[in-house]
Design an enzyme around this catalytic site. Structure first.
Site, PDB file in Angstrom:
ATOM      1  CG  ASP A   6     -17.800  41.553 -54.124  1.00 43.50           C
ATOM      2  OD1 ASP A   6     -17.000  41.644 -55.077  1.00 43.50           O
ATOM      3  OD2 ASP A   6     -18.951  42.046 -54.150  1.00 43.50           O
ATOM      4  CB  VAL A   7     -12.074  43.671 -53.753  1.00 45.06           C
ATOM      5  CG1 VAL A   7     -11.439  45.050 -53.898  1.00 45.06           C
ATOM      6  CG2 VAL A   7     -11.533  42.958 -52.533  1.00 45.06           C
ATOM      7  N   GLY A   8     -14.927  45.529 -54.766  1.00 46.85           N
ATOM      8  CA  GLY A   8     -15.404  46.307 -55.897  1.00 46.85           C
ATOM      9  C   GLY A   8     -14.588  47.569 -56.078  1.00 46.85           C
ATOM     10  CB  THR A  12     -14.037  45.882 -49.876  1.00 51.38           C
ATOM     11  OG1 THR A  12     -13.100  46.330 -50.878  1.00 51.38           O
ATOM     12  CG2 THR A  12     -13.740  44.434 -49.524  1.00 51.38           C
ATOM     13  CB  ALA A 113     -13.474  37.833 -60.570  1.00 48.71           C
ATOM     14  CG  ASP A 114     -17.637  41.870 -60.201  1.00 47.99           C
ATOM     15  OD1 ASP A 114     -16.983  41.629 -61.242  1.00 47.99           O
ATOM     16  OD2 ASP A 114     -18.200  42.969 -60.010  1.00 47.99           O
TER      17      ASP A 114
END
Length: 265
Positions: A6-8, A12, A113-114
């Site tokens: 999950d890349v924020g 990440t 997307a998250d």
């Protein structure tokens, strides 16, 4: 095992699933300048410490699921999966990927997307109607209907952004540690700022969630409020509306989306 990423915007988060169980997790800084090769070395270093994985990068990994809010990082991770995990099924969450959650917004493609992945996990774990509060770079509030539809949400500045803004724009203020002060009424500048952040955000959460719940359901008490994100523990004890805390909500959502798509690949 399934590797979820999950890349924020700031951090990440990576999780390793053995079936339905998350058996390992890591949090690293998100750096849009990292190349695919640098990311591969980083992954190898992290996973090399896990006893169930081999020394080679692909050993023990049966699948990969990725979502990213930073397009340049998503591009490099796509290259990582191609070069280093060529034989491993990979699902990158983007338009066209099956999530099982209808998106009822003006432009579904602009929803992060998250946020969709969080809705997927919320529906699976708690059902609808629900509101997901994600404490990240931004604090996001996402509404899921009783039928499991993503119906929209709210985006507000996150806790760390607010702390940095106070330190930069306040002539006599500085960046502080985000921690709970001794009392709401601060006895010094640091405690006064901490009180403003902690209790100010708790009030924001309660106010926004209550308004959303009234629009989302005939009986607002039917709405389940789920908190997630790295900074959620700072506010949990002060908010009166949060029903559930699931720190791995996004990773769980990635696992679910992977399972719904891998059979189609």
């Amino acid at each position: 095992m399934l590797l979820t990423i999950d890349v924020g915007n700031t951090h990440t988060v990576l999780g390793l699933f053995d079936g339905d169980d998350i058996v390992e997790h890591w949090r690293i800084s998100t750096d849009a300048r990292r190349t695919a090769d640098e990311l591969a070395v980083l992954l190898q270093g992290l996973m090399g410490m896990h006893p169930l994985l081999g020394d080679d990068l692909g050993d023990g990994i049966d699948g990969i699921a990725i979502c990213a809010t930073v397009p340049s990082v998503l591009h490099e991770l796509r290259e990582v999966t191609r070069r280093y995990y060529g034989d491993v099924p990979a699902v990158l969450v983007e338009p066209g990927v099956k999530t099982g959650v209808p998106i009822l917004t003006d432009n579904p493609k602009e929803v992060g997307a998250d946020r969709i992945i969080n809705a997927v996990a919320a529906v699976e774990l708690f059902g609808g109607p629900a509101i997901v509060v994600d404490f990240g770079t931004a604090t996001t509030f996402d509404a899921v209907s009783a039928r499991g539809e993503y119906v929209g949400g709210v985006i507000a500045p996150g806790i760390e952004i607010s702390v940095e803004a106070l330190g930069v724009k306040g002539a006599q203020l500085r960046k502080i540690e985000v921690a709970r002060p001794r009392s709401v009424i601060g006895k010094n500048t640091v405690e006064a700022m901490q009180a403003g952040i902690i209790y100010g955000f708790a009030g924001q959460i309660d106010g926004v969630v209550n308004r959303m719940a009234r629009e989302l359901a005939a009986d607002p008490d039917d709405v389940t409020v789920i908190a997630t994100g790295g900074l959620a523990p700072m506010v949990l004890g002060e908010s009166s509306v949060i029903d559930e805390h699931e720190p791995w909500l996004t990773l769980i959502g990635l696992r679910l989306v992977y399972e719904r798509n891998v059979s189609r690949m």
